[in-house]
Design a protein around this motif. Sequence first.
Motif, PDB file in Angstrom:
ATOM      1  N   SER A   1       0.806  -1.221   0.000  1.00  0.00           N
ATOM      2  CA  SER A   1       0.000   0.000   0.000  1.00  0.00           C
ATOM      3  C   SER A   1       0.839   1.272   0.000  1.00  0.00           C
ATOM      4  O   SER A   1       0.314   2.361  -0.265  1.00  0.00           O
ATOM      5  CB  SER A   1      -0.921   0.017   1.232  1.00  0.00           C
ATOM      6  OG  SER A   1      -0.153   0.111   2.426  1.00  0.00           O
ATOM      7  N   ILE A   2       2.140   1.177   0.300  1.00  0.00           N
ATOM      8  CA  ILE A   2       2.962   2.376   0.443  1.00  0.00           C
ATOM      9  C   ILE A   2       3.118   3.152  -0.869  1.00  0.00           C
ATOM     10  O   ILE A   2       3.014   4.379  -0.862  1.00  0.00           O
ATOM     11  CB  ILE A   2       4.334   2.023   1.067  1.00  0.00           C
ATOM     12  CG1 ILE A   2       4.138   1.628   2.526  1.00  0.00           C
ATOM     13  CG2 ILE A   2       5.301   3.205   0.960  1.00  0.00           C
ATOM     14  CD1 ILE A   2       5.407   1.302   3.277  1.00  0.00           C
ATOM     15  N   PRO A   3       3.349   2.506  -2.013  1.00  0.00           N
ATOM     16  CA  PRO A   3       3.423   3.298  -3.254  1.00  0.00           C
ATOM     17  C   PRO A   3       2.161   4.108  -3.521  1.00  0.00           C
ATOM     18  O   PRO A   3       2.233   5.249  -3.996  1.00  0.00           O
ATOM     19  CB  PRO A   3       3.650   2.224  -4.326  1.00  0.00           C
ATOM     20  CG  PRO A   3       4.346   1.121  -3.606  1.00  0.00           C
ATOM     21  CD  PRO A   3       3.713   1.092  -2.243  1.00  0.00           C
ATOM     22  N   TYR A   4       0.993   3.531  -3.195  1.00  0.00           N
ATOM     23  CA  TYR A   4      -0.261   4.267  -3.361  1.00  0.00           C
ATOM     24  C   TYR A   4      -0.310   5.467  -2.420  1.00  0.00           C
ATOM     25  O   TYR A   4      -0.687   6.576  -2.805  1.00  0.00           O
ATOM     26  CB  TYR A   4      -1.447   3.338  -3.103  1.00  0.00           C
ATOM     27  CG  TYR A   4      -2.777   4.053  -3.060  1.00  0.00           C
ATOM     28  CD1 TYR A   4      -3.414   4.456  -4.232  1.00  0.00           C
ATOM     29  CD2 TYR A   4      -3.382   4.333  -1.833  1.00  0.00           C
ATOM     30  CE1 TYR A   4      -4.629   5.122  -4.189  1.00  0.00           C
ATOM     31  CE2 TYR A   4      -4.597   5.000  -1.777  1.00  0.00           C
ATOM     32  CZ  TYR A   4      -5.220   5.396  -2.955  1.00  0.00           C
ATOM     33  OH  TYR A   4      -6.421   6.060  -2.908  1.00  0.00           O
ATOM     34  N   LEU A   5       0.087   5.252  -1.144  1.00  0.00           N
ATOM     35  CA  LEU A   5       0.110   6.348  -0.176  1.00  0.00           C
ATOM     36  C   LEU A   5       1.106   7.429  -0.596  1.00  0.00           C
ATOM     37  O   LEU A   5       0.864   8.620  -0.391  1.00  0.00           O
ATOM     38  CB  LEU A   5       0.472   5.822   1.214  1.00  0.00           C
ATOM     39  CG  LEU A   5      -0.563   4.925   1.899  1.00  0.00           C
ATOM     40  CD1 LEU A   5       0.009   4.351   3.181  1.00  0.00           C
ATOM     41  CD2 LEU A   5      -1.839   5.715   2.187  1.00  0.00           C
TER      42      LEU A   5
END
Length: 223
Positions: free
Chosen positions: A196-200
């Motif tokens: 989920s970090i790339p999206y965040l």
Amino acid sequence: MPHARVEELPMETINVGLESSFNEVCKCFEDAIVGIIGLYGMGGVGKTTLLKKFNNDFLTTRSHDEFDVVIWVVVSQESDVVKVQEVIRNKLHIPDEDWLNKKMEERAIVIFNILKKKKYVLLLDDIWKRFDLLKLGIPNPGSQNGSRVIFITQSEEVCSNMGAHRSIKVECLTPERALELFQEKVGDETLNCHPSIPYLAKEVVAECRGTASCSYYCWEGYG
């Protein structure tokens, strides 16, 4: 020990998105008829970092003999003439007997009579409204004395009111450049440790609207 003509300022590494603005400032600086340069742009876009790099470059890329003194002053929203005069006084090493017990107008005369004999560069950070240089005691910069004044502000109108010969807008980073900066700050290991970090990261970049503030958010909120 002789007094230093320029003092190195602590600063972050200038990001790639500011290189074009920095090069434009350097080009204007070399123009003999340009005495006052104004940099404007929204808060957090990197104007202060750009100006600090310009200051520090006097230690390496410009001849020490070219200018007699480089003065860095943070003006701030209050625009306190007396406080700014004190900073200039300290840089020029004006002795107490020529300074104490004098009014603001008298101190302006002291500064003026020193700087009119010098080739100076005055760098003003964080100007919010028109700031009267003559009230400070600053001789008009330009081709006659070879001196320069460079200031940064958030408002293009302030550039006009300050009588800037050149006004340069410091643009926000493109989304792609802003994401590159975010990735550089947090590192690949952190960025890829959870799906989920790339999206965040993209959400943070969008929230910061292309300003250098994304490096702050990545450490304080998402780092």
